[in-house]
Design an enzyme around this catalytic site. Structure first.
Site: not given
Ligand code: DMJ
Length: 443
Positions: A75, A79, A207, A344, A431
């Site tokens: 995370e 982020r 994922d 997503e 992501t």
């Molecule tokens: C985000 O932190 C990122 O997109 C991650 O890949 C999945 N979860 C959240 C959003 O849903």
């Protein structure tokens, strides 16, 4: 964005998040200004330069990781590190590079395991790394495989090659495993690198491991064949083992596999696959007209349509955290009916629109936006909702930073045909929707 940012700025500036109902700041990520850092490139891309530079000043004068203890490596990487790197890539401001290097050095301690498979948690001010108890000591697939885009870019701009080497090593280790159909179980033992369960999913905990196979290959200029080969093998596995069709509507979905038996559900998280499959098809070394690319493009469109239906079929027009598929009744929401402002589906709408030019994706995005505006907006920001099947909902007092980093950005870019962002030729989105240039384009 102006509304959400203003709420954060007024009530929580420099804190991790604003609570959109009680109008207070809170620090669920250890106090790293997560929303601010996660929002910077969205502000830049939307032309909100005054707000961007106010954020830059806070980063320069106040962002410090000295007081931050144990955090999630994944995370914090996607982020905060990703946010700083994209802010640097777009603005060229050295402040972001300096802070990113400091954070990257701290996070890189997580790679110090016997196998080189990173731990999920690290103490930013203490040089200790570990896994959370609830995983039984395992590292998680999505977490070990969704830090490469960031560390490889950091290596490029700092000349510190070891960041890239350690991150790439994760996929090199995983590439030595004999996996059924190119698909990987989600629990990995960081001591010996072995799998510790047999669940396969493109939803939570799986994922973005698959997303980064493709993105690392693109980021590196399509030269690191093992990334693309792993990606193509995994997509083969998706088609052969996981893709299902609902009845009566024939909606395609990607099921989970639990020890050999299919679980007919799909997380909202899986909806990134529409965009990912399309990007993979348009960059397929066999060419976009090849049967493989056409197969993947068709699935990309079909999954994206299903994800749109996950919104359109709810009374609020907003999708739940996951849906179950039941023979004869297509999709039904499960027992997690909340929406926490996830991106997503709109991510896939943006990518598909940019690649195909089909305006239907913009219409669907607009519909989704209208529903979010109707049910999630508060007087100072946007809130999660606990039940998308109930139009008389109360709201939950939380706005995750990815709403500003991702959901807002993708919705905006979807409606901006003149954007500089170019997912085919120039940019790789991490992501968390932080776009940085492909490595060969970075001087
Ligand atoms: C985000 O932190 C990122 O997109 C991650 O890949 C999945 N979860 C959240 C959003 O849903």
């Amino acid at each position: 964005m102006k509304h959400a940012w203003e709420g954060y700025r007024t009530y929580a500036f420099g804190m991790d998040e604003v609570k959109p109902i009680s109008k207070k700041g809170h620090n669920p990520w250890g106090g790293m200004g997560t929303t601010l850092v996660d929002s910077l490139d969205t502000l830049w891309l939307m032309g909100m330069k005054e707000e961007f530079y106010e954020g830059r000043d806070w980063v320069r004068d106040h962002l410090s990781h000295d007081h931050v203890g144990q955090v999630s490596v994944f995370e914090t990487t996607i982020r905060s590190l990703g946010g700083l790197l994209a802010a640097y890539d777009w603005s060229g401001d050295e402040v972001f590079k300096v802070k990113a290097l400091d954070l990257g050095e701290r996070l890189a301690h997580a790679f110090e395991s016997p196998s080189g498979i990173p731990y999920g948690q690290t103490v930013l001010n203490g040089h200790r790394s570990m896994n959370a108890g609830w995983t039984g000591g395992s590292s998680l697939l999505a977490e070990i495989g969704t830090i490469q885009v960031e560390f490889r870019y950091l290596a490029k701009i700092t000349g510190r090659e070891e960041f890239k080497t350690k991150a790439d090593n994760v996929f090199k280790i995983m590439n030595t495993k004999r996996t059924k159909d190119g698909l990987y179980p989600i629990y990995i033992n960081p001591v010996n690198g072995n799998f510790a369960n047999n669940k396969i999913t493109f939803g939570a905990m799986g994922d973005s491991f698959y997303e980064y196979m493709l993105k690392c290959w693109l980021q590196g200029g399509k030269k690191e064949d093992y990334y693309r080969e792993m990606y193509d093998a995994a997509m083969e596995g998706v088609h052969n083992k996981l893709v299902q069709k609902s009845t009566p509507s024939g909606l395609s979905y990607i099921a989970d596999l639990n020890g050999g038996s299919l679980d007919h559900k799909m997380d909202h998280l899986v909806c990134f696959m529409g965009g990912s499959l399309a990007l993979g098809a348009y960059t397929d070394p066999l060419g976009i007209d090849s049967p493989r690319a056409q197969r993947d493009l068709q699935l990309a469109k079909a999954i994206t349509y299903t994800c749109y239906q996950m919104y359109a079929r709810q009374p609020t027009g907003i999708a739940p955290e996951f849906v179950n598929f039941r023979a004869g009744s297509d999709m039904v929401p499960g027992n997690a009916r909340f929406y926490i402002l996830r991106p997503e589906t709109v991510e896939s709408l943006f990518i598909l629109n940019q690649l195909t030019g089909d305006p239907a994706y913009r219409e669907w995005g607009w519909e989704i936006w209208r529903a979010i505006e109707k049910f999630c907006r508060t007087d100072v920001a946007y809130a999660s909702i606990p039940d998308v099947t109930n139009t008389k909902n109360r709201q939950d007092d939380r706005m995750e930073s990815f709403f500003l980093a991702e959901t807002m950005k993708y919705l905006y870019l979807l409606q901006d045909p003149d954007t500089e962002v170019d997912v085919l030729r120039k940019h790789v989105f991490n992501t968390e929707a932080h776009p940085t240039r492909m490595l060969d384009l970075v001087e």
